[in-house]
Enzyme design. Structure first.
Site, PDB file in Angstrom:
ATOM      1  N   ASP A 203      -2.455   2.289  -4.406  1.00 52.20           N
ATOM      2  CA  ASP A 203      -3.716   2.476  -3.706  1.00 52.20           C
ATOM      3  C   ASP A 203      -4.758   1.561  -4.345  1.00 52.20           C
ATOM      4  OD1 ASP A 203      -2.787   4.435  -1.889  1.00 52.20           O
ATOM      5  OD2 ASP A 203      -2.978   5.960  -3.445  1.00 52.20           O
TER       6      ASP A 203
ATOM      7  N   HIS B 192       0.814  -1.220   0.000  1.00 49.53           N
ATOM      8  CA  HIS B 192       0.000   0.000   0.000  1.00 49.53           C
ATOM      9  C   HIS B 192       0.848   1.270   0.000  1.00 49.53           C
ATOM     10  CE1 HIS B 192      -3.871   1.771  -0.013  1.00 49.53           C
ATOM     11  NE2 HIS B 192      -4.490   0.826   0.678  1.00 49.53           N
TER      12      HIS B 192
END
Length: 441
Positions: A416, A412
């Site tokens: 995204d 992450h």
């Protein structure tokens, strides 16, 4: 002059290697490509071939010793040198000086490689959790001595704690003067950072109906790598369902003839890898690495690592430039690396340079999985079992279709949800684009 042999890099995120055993002894002759030593790293035990013929003049790194990638581990006198003059035993001091100077000269380059690799290694921070990298041998020593890893600054690459760091800490602790008791009033409790390290854990004892198993060195290395990847990258996983019916019907009709014609099989794996290459081209951030200095390196080549289960654990050999192969070419490469992995014949280059990983848990019948990222990749794609299910079609009719779930675990820090799902959607679209006739060549 003897030529140094260096510790190879057996994997994208590997910074160190352990000499499992020397297969040749000092003074013995060795042929080109003949195995010199057994090298152990995360998930693989490989034999290191000699780059040339000659005499093994000096072993610089002993068995069970862990050193950084690029460190001189042995000296070989090439055949021409051996025939020109009788072998003489090198004096210990010059030999050690040569090894030390070689390691010193290689240090800047190794630091640069570590930064570019971006394997998420971190030096220990004050008061922080011991999330830094640590070699399996060093971890065992720390457990035996009850050492708090936050108290130790690793001297390995990227702050990795090594066996030497543990031993030095134990030695320094044993030489510290012990305070004598005084009748003074009780002093305030020291802050948490100054607390004495916890006592060594009691050795595990199996009960009457239990068995105590000592993990292999490969299993210990896998354990260290899995813990490190969870501490390094914030993992997130997304799923999509794919209609594999056209591919399933083509395989049912053609897979036997394909094997007879080519001598190897073709399966869903080749199609998923081809679609993965398509997704990585459209979403290059999925083919990237987060570096230690908080930068992102985009990989121009697509080198797919394929997770292969073997008897002793799990390995991830690499198909280099996977996007350049046809479906038949990918099927051949999958067959080659799977056979080499299961027969313990993977070469050094088979474990190097991967930029993304594909996992086929579906072969075990799984429907959903959340794989762990193979550091320092940006993600890993897992293909699940292809099963027949009734599905509602676009015209509201119900049909039996061959369906498969894909899961994509991603870092992450790099991706995204929009980018991760965009990549997974690109893979899905490619897999569903095939018709009844498929040109695999």
């Amino acid at each position: 002059m003897p030529t140094p042999i260096k510790m190879p890099r057996l994997g994208e995120s590997v910074a160190e290697g352990t000499i499992g055993a020397w297969l040749k002894q000092e003074g013995e002759m060795v042929e080109k490509d003949e195995s010199l030593a057994e090298v152990i790293t995360d998930k693989i035990t490989a034999e290191l071939p000699s780059p040339f013929a000659g005499r093994l003049a000096k072993i610089l790194v002993k068995a069970d010793e862990t050193v950084a990638v690029g460190t001189d581990i042995a000296l070989i006198e090439e055949s021409a040198e051996v025939s020109a003059a009788p072998p003489t035993q090198a004096a210990p001091a010059p030999a050690m000086a040569t090894a030390a100077s070689s390691v010193s000269a290689a240090a800047p380059a190794m630091q640069q490689v570590s930064a570019l690799a971006g394997d998420g290694a971190r030096a220990p921070t004050e008061g922080g959790e011991a999330g830094q990298r640590i070699s399996p041998l060093a971890r065992r020593l720390a457990d035996e001595h009850g050492i708090d890893l936050n108290q130790i600054a690793g001297t390995g690459i990227g702050g990795r704690i090594r066996k030497e760091d543990i031993l030095a800490y134990v030695a320094s602790r044993s030489t510290q003067p012990q305070p004598s008791p005084t009748p003074a009033a009780a002093a305030p409790a020291p802050p948490p950072s100054a607390m004495a390290p916890p006592a060594a854990p009691a050795p595990a004892i199996a009960g009457e109906d239990e068995e105590l198993v000592t993990p292999s060195r490969m299993r210990l290395a896998i354990a260290e790598h899995m813990v490190r990847t969870k501490r390094t990258a914030p993992h997130a996983t997304t799923f999509m369902e794919v209609d594999m019916t056209p591919i399933a019907r083509w395989l049912e009709k053609n897979k036997d003839e394909f094997r007879r014609k080519n001598g190897y099989g073709i399966s869903y794996v080749a199609f998923v890898m081809k679609a993965t290459c398509e997704g990585l081209r459209k979403f290059p951030m999925a083919n990237a690495t987060w570096t230690e200095d908080n930068k992102i390196i985009l990989k121009k080549r697509i080198n797919l690592g394929l997770a292969v289960a073997i008897e002793s654990g799990l390995v991830v050999p690499t198909i280099h430039d996977a996007d350049q192969y046809t479906l038949a070419g990918l099927a051949k490469q999958v067959s080659i690396i799977a056979q080499k992995a299961r027969s313990n014949k993977l070469a050094v280059q088979d474990m190097q340079g991967s930029t993304f990983s594909v996992n086929n848990t579906g072969t075990f019948g799984t429907m959903f999985s959340t794989p762990l990222i193979n550091q320092p990749h940006a993600g890993i794609l897992s293909m699940e079992a292809v099963v027949k299910r009734p599905m509602v079609m676009e015209d509201d009719s119900i049909a039996i279709r061959h369906m498969m779930f894909l899961s994509f675990t991603f870092d992450h820090r790099i991706l995204d949800g929009a980018g991760a799902n965009g990549f997974l959607q690109a893979v899905r679209i490619k897999l569903q684009s095939y018709g009844t006739e498929i040109d695999v060549y």
